[in-house]
Write a protein that holds these residues in place. Structure first.
Motif, PDB file in Angstrom:
ATOM      1  N   ASP A  58       0.860  -1.185   0.000  1.00  0.00           N
ATOM      2  CA  ASP A  58       0.000   0.000   0.000  1.00  0.00           C
ATOM      3  C   ASP A  58       0.898   1.237   0.000  1.00  0.00           C
ATOM      4  O   ASP A  58       1.322   1.722   1.046  1.00  0.00           O
ATOM      5  CB  ASP A  58      -0.907  -0.019   1.229  1.00  0.00           C
ATOM      6  N   TRP A  59       1.182   1.756  -1.189  1.00  0.00           N
ATOM      7  CA  TRP A  59       2.112   2.870  -1.314  1.00  0.00           C
ATOM      8  C   TRP A  59       1.537   4.186  -0.803  1.00  0.00           C
ATOM      9  O   TRP A  59       2.283   5.159  -0.613  1.00  0.00           O
ATOM     10  CB  TRP A  59       2.534   3.031  -2.772  1.00  0.00           C
ATOM     11  N   LEU A  60       0.233   4.245  -0.592  1.00  0.00           N
ATOM     12  CA  LEU A  60      -0.389   5.500  -0.170  1.00  0.00           C
ATOM     13  C   LEU A  60      -0.444   5.671   1.347  1.00  0.00           C
ATOM     14  O   LEU A  60      -0.785   6.748   1.839  1.00  0.00           O
ATOM     15  CB  LEU A  60      -1.810   5.593  -0.746  1.00  0.00           C
ATOM     16  N   GLN A  61      -0.149   4.636   2.089  1.00  0.00           N
ATOM     17  CA  GLN A  61      -0.286   4.698   3.546  1.00  0.00           C
ATOM     18  C   GLN A  61       0.654   5.724   4.162  1.00  0.00           C
ATOM     19  O   GLN A  61       1.726   6.024   3.641  1.00  0.00           O
ATOM     20  CB  GLN A  61       0.002   3.318   4.151  1.00  0.00           C
ATOM     21  N   ARG A  62       0.221   6.281   5.284  1.00  0.00           N
ATOM     22  CA  ARG A  62       1.028   7.188   6.103  1.00  0.00           C
ATOM     23  C   ARG A  62       1.688   8.292   5.270  1.00  0.00           C
ATOM     24  O   ARG A  62       2.896   8.499   5.312  1.00  0.00           O
ATOM     25  CB  ARG A  62       2.085   6.395   6.888  1.00  0.00           C
ATOM     26  N   ASP A  63       0.869   8.972   4.492  1.00  0.00           N
ATOM     27  CA  ASP A  63       1.342  10.114   3.691  1.00  0.00           C
ATOM     28  C   ASP A  63       2.417   9.718   2.678  1.00  0.00           C
ATOM     29  O   ASP A  63       3.317  10.505   2.360  1.00  0.00           O
ATOM     30  CB  ASP A  63       1.881  11.233   4.595  1.00  0.00           C
ATOM     31  N   GLY A  64       2.318   8.467   2.181  1.00  0.00           N
ATOM     32  CA  GLY A  64       3.267   8.031   1.157  1.00  0.00           C
ATOM     33  C   GLY A  64       4.645   7.724   1.672  1.00  0.00           C
ATOM     34  O   GLY A  64       5.630   7.769   0.916  1.00  0.00           O
ATOM     35  N   ILE A  65       4.764   7.344   2.940  1.00  0.00           N
ATOM     36  CA  ILE A  65       6.081   7.174   3.567  1.00  0.00           C
ATOM     37  C   ILE A  65       6.925   6.101   2.888  1.00  0.00           C
ATOM     38  O   ILE A  65       8.156   6.193   2.837  1.00  0.00           O
ATOM     39  CB  ILE A  65       5.911   6.875   5.081  1.00  0.00           C
ATOM     40  N   ALA A  69      -4.765   8.744  -6.873  1.00  0.00           N
ATOM     41  CA  ALA A  69      -4.131   9.204  -5.627  1.00  0.00           C
ATOM     42  C   ALA A  69      -2.616   9.018  -5.685  1.00  0.00           C
ATOM     43  O   ALA A  69      -1.850   9.897  -5.254  1.00  0.00           O
ATOM     44  CB  ALA A  69      -4.722   8.453  -4.437  1.00  0.00           C
ATOM     45  N   MET A  70      -2.177   7.882  -6.236  1.00  0.00           N
ATOM     46  CA  MET A  70      -0.746   7.610  -6.334  1.00  0.00           C
ATOM     47  C   MET A  70      -0.082   8.566  -7.331  1.00  0.00           C
ATOM     48  O   MET A  70       1.019   9.083  -7.082  1.00  0.00           O
ATOM     49  CB  MET A  70      -0.536   6.158  -6.764  1.00  0.00           C
ATOM     50  N   TYR A  71      -0.750   8.817  -8.437  1.00  0.00           N
ATOM     51  CA  TYR A  71      -0.234   9.741  -9.443  1.00  0.00           C
ATOM     52  C   TYR A  71      -0.078  11.134  -8.838  1.00  0.00           C
ATOM     53  O   TYR A  71       0.948  11.810  -9.044  1.00  0.00           O
ATOM     54  CB  TYR A  71      -1.176   9.780 -10.646  1.00  0.00           C
ATOM     55  N   GLY A  72      -1.082  11.562  -8.071  1.00  0.00           N
ATOM     56  CA  GLY A  72      -1.011  12.880  -7.444  1.00  0.00           C
ATOM     57  C   GLY A  72       0.122  12.985  -6.440  1.00  0.00           C
ATOM     58  O   GLY A  72       0.832  13.994  -6.379  1.00  0.00           O
ATOM     59  N   LEU A  73       0.312  11.934  -5.644  1.00  0.00           N
ATOM     60  CA  LEU A  73       1.391  11.928  -4.651  1.00  0.00           C
ATOM     61  C   LEU A  73       2.751  12.016  -5.334  1.00  0.00           C
ATOM     62  O   LEU A  73       3.611  12.825  -4.944  1.00  0.00           O
ATOM     63  CB  LEU A  73       1.305  10.660  -3.798  1.00  0.00           C
ATOM     64  N   LEU A  74       2.969  11.200  -6.360  1.00  0.00           N
ATOM     65  CA  LEU A  74       4.261  11.193  -7.033  1.00  0.00           C
ATOM     66  C   LEU A  74       4.514  12.507  -7.772  1.00  0.00           C
ATOM     67  O   LEU A  74       5.664  12.963  -7.879  1.00  0.00           O
ATOM     68  CB  LEU A  74       4.335  10.007  -7.997  1.00  0.00           C
ATOM     69  N   LYS A  75       3.461  13.145  -8.258  1.00  0.00           N
ATOM     70  CA  LYS A  75       3.629  14.449  -8.899  1.00  0.00           C
ATOM     71  C   LYS A  75       4.102  15.482  -7.883  1.00  0.00           C
ATOM     72  O   LYS A  75       4.977  16.305  -8.173  1.00  0.00           O
ATOM     73  CB  LYS A  75       2.316  14.874  -9.544  1.00  0.00           C
ATOM     74  N   ARG A  76       3.537  15.424  -6.662  1.00  0.00           N
ATOM     75  CA  ARG A  76       3.979  16.354  -5.605  1.00  0.00           C
ATOM     76  C   ARG A  76       5.408  16.050  -5.166  1.00  0.00           C
ATOM     77  O   ARG A  76       6.103  16.927  -4.644  1.00  0.00           O
ATOM     78  CB  ARG A  76       3.027  16.288  -4.404  1.00  0.00           C
ATOM     79  N   MET A  77       5.840  14.792  -5.371  1.00  0.00           N
ATOM     80  CA  MET A  77       7.226  14.409  -5.088  1.00  0.00           C
ATOM     81  C   MET A  77       8.155  14.758  -6.243  1.00  0.00           C
ATOM     82  O   MET A  77       9.358  14.487  -6.171  1.00  0.00           O
ATOM     83  CB  MET A  77       7.300  12.903  -4.791  1.00  0.00           C
TER      84      MET A  77
END
Length: 614
Positions: free
Chosen positions: A290-297, A332-340
């Motif tokens: 689960d790559w999205l857990q805990r703010d993408g930790i 959600a994963m795409y959005g997280l990685l874009k912010r990274m």
């Protein structure tokens, strides 16, 4: 087991006795006109040590000085005449990954974040102070390269993975053997074709994933039986294949039995024991994380480990399925990685490949308060032993080599070229070259000593228990082996040099058990390891029992240390049953020598029945 007591024999009375003893010895030496030498090679009651007629090494004479005598009397208790055998039910014991221990100690790990798969070591009073027996019918392992495709079923008598993954071609039971056709959850047609597909997606020359030697170090998360890593080896790519001791508990055991670089580990709450910027490529094929857990930790941990411009290859349903649930996860994963600040490098079929940025420019353009935040400037991204993960992005510092692949030469040139990060650990290019030269000479000496007893392809899985700059592993570049380079906690900063050379390794504290199954290494090299734990008050006997646990029957240990250490370890040889072959030599001194070093080489016998168990 027995722990040292630094207070033993430090009284004035002992001092007077020793002074008297030294005086008597001096008179004896003068009387006989020779040095006090108790013998060039110790011979125990069972005759397991070679005598002066050793056809390989010949004889030698060694001086025992006052320091040796003091060390032996102060630091080392009497060795046991025998060490009991553990019950057969412990034949696959991993002391620090024993989930029974968690329940016995009434620990309460957080199951939702995989804490129960992380290391929990037994306190000294709960250690199994016995030798781990092999399973019934155990055979000497099939040699590499044949072992890539088949192993003895008796050595790992577990077939549930073959049944559970039968439609994915992980493994097949065939009589006395288990065979590995190279399949996987997302590459039913074989890992080799899947690897070609990744290279095509990235448009690498010749459809070769090594990209002219620029892709060398790979992290394969949730690796299964490590077939992905196995089929990378012909491309001169080495993968650290990683999986936990979970419901598929024997997958890493199979990988190591096959001779594929791999290790037990989990993306849980602690950083993986590798320095920052160690890998050019991270890979997850249906790894069920689960790559999205805990703010993408967990994705942020991959970010820490990837080099500038590094890739993350991800094969999973959310990358291609169109149902609402998978689309939600993908968005959600795409959005997280874009912010990274990661970008999609390629996307095809069931796989997407992201790339990490080369500079801080994207981070600086983010809106204030964007999450995940950048890590604090005082955070050490290379600290990895028992360090909690952090949900933050590791930015590039002014001193970091931010060009793609950290400015490293392609493989194999990077193996012997001084890497840029040498400056960070205060080592000069000249010292690096001298270390490489010395270990080349030392390894030639080791092989000469063992040439009468080793057969072709005797060694595949090798561990250097104190890797320093990786010189020992670099000296083995022309042999068909792989080396797990282990850096001590106090020398962990040097592990990044190991990775910059295109090698792999981990951080470990040898006062504890290593995270691997029993019988997984063919050769253990221990340079000054016993001296280091001795200084910290840890038990040499515990470490010897641990080395026996992880050493394959028929495997060798090379222990290079000071006189008093070798003298003490020799006394354990009968109890450990390392008496298949034993050789001992006093090497010449060099720039890396610590005190007066000696080398002890021993081979572990294959034994099973006839010994009392506990």
């Amino acid at each position: 087991m027995k722990q040292k007591n630094d207070q033993i024999h430090t009284t004035k009375l002992l001092t007077y006795v020793l002074i008297g003893l030294i005086a008597v010895l001096g008179l004896v030496c003068l009387y006989y006109g020779s040095s006090f030498a108790p013998g060039s090679r110790r011979s125990d009651d069972n005759g397991s040590l070679l005598d002066g007629s050793d056809p390989v090494l010949g004889g030698f004479s060694r001086h025992r000085d006052v320091v040796d005598l003091l060390d032996e009397q102060r630091y080392y208790p009497e060795a046991p005449k025998s060490i009991p055998i553990c019950d057969i039910k412990y034949s696959e014991l991993i002391p620090c990954l024993d989930r029974n221990l968690i329940y016995q100690l009434k620990l309460k790990p957080n199951l939702s974040v995989m804490e129960h798969y992380e290391r929990h070591c037994p306190p000294p009073e709960r250690r199994y102070n016995c030798l781990i027996p092999p399973p019934k019918g155990y055979k000497i392992s099939i040699r590499w390269p044949a072992s890539r495709d088949e192993v003895w079923k008796a050595n790992i008598p577990h077939t549930h993975l073959a049944e559970e993954k039968s439609d994915q071609h992980w493994m097949i039971v065939d009589g006395e053997k288990i065979k590995f056709p190279g399949g996987g959850t997302h590459f039913h047609d074989g890992a080799d074709k899947y690897i070609v597909g990744l290279a095509q997606m990235l448009k690498f020359p010749g459809d070769k994933l090594h990209n002219g030697g620029h892709i060398r170090n790979v992290l394969d998360v949730g690796c299964g039986v490590a077939s992905f890593g196995a089929y990378l080896l012909p491309l001169d790519i080495i993968a650290m294949s990683l999986a936990p001791n979970d419901v598929h508990e024997n997958q890493i055991q199979f990988a190591l039995e096959r001779g594929i670089p791999s290790t037990l580990g989990v993306l849980g709450t602690k950083r993986l024991p590798y320095p920052s910027r160690s890998f050019e490529l991270a890979h997850c094929s249906r790894c069920r994380i689960d790559w999205l857990q805990r703010d993408g930790i967990l994705l942020l941990e991959l970010d820490r480990l990837l080099r500038p411009g590094g890739y993350f290859a991800y094969s999973s349903p959310e990358a291609y399925e169109q149902d609402p649930e998978n689309r939600k996860i993908w968005n959600a994963m795409y959005g997280l990685l874009k912010r990274m600040c990661w970008k999609v490098a390629a996307k095809r079929g069931q796989t997407v490949i992201w790339s990490k940025p080369l500079s801080n420019s994207c981070y600086l353009k983010r809106d204030p308060g964007t999450r995940p935040p950048l890590c604090n400037s005082d955070d050490d991204p290379d600290a990895s032993w028992n360090v909690s993960m952090k949900a933050c992005i590791t930015p590039y510092s002014a001193k970091m080599h931010k060009e793609r692949w950290s400015g490293l030469l392609p493989w194999p040139q990077r193996l012997t070229a001084p890497p840029p990060r040498l400056e960070e650990i205060g080592v000069s290019a000249e010292e690096f070259h001298e270390d490489t030269r010395i270990w080349h000479s030392r390894v030639i000496g080791y092989w000469k000593q063992m040439k009468s007893v080793i057969e072709k392809n005797s060694f595949r899985n090798i561990m250097d228990m104190n890797s320093n700059l990786g010189g020992f592993a670099a000296a083995l570049k022309d042999k068909d082996v792989w080396v797990m380079n282990v850096a001590s906690v106090k020398m962990s900063a040097r592990l990044k040099i190991i990775y910059d050379r295109g090698l792999i390794g981990t951080v470990h504290d040898w006062c504890e058990a290593f995270s691997t199954y029993p019988r997984t290494y063919d050769l253990l090299h221990a340079w000054a390891v016993f001296s280091e734990i001795e200084e910290r008050g840890c038990s040499a006997e515990d470490l010897l029992i641990e080395m026996d646990r992880i050493l394959r029957p028929g495997g060798f240990v090379i222990i290079r240390d000071k006189n008093s250490v070798i003298n003490h370890i020799q006394k354990f040889i009968p109890a450990l049953r390392w008496d298949g072959w034993l050789s001992e030599v006093e090497p010449g001194t060099d720039a890396l020598s610590v005190d007066k070093e000696r080398v002890l080489i021993a081979r572990k016998k294959l034994w099973s029945d006839g010994f009392m168990t506990m």
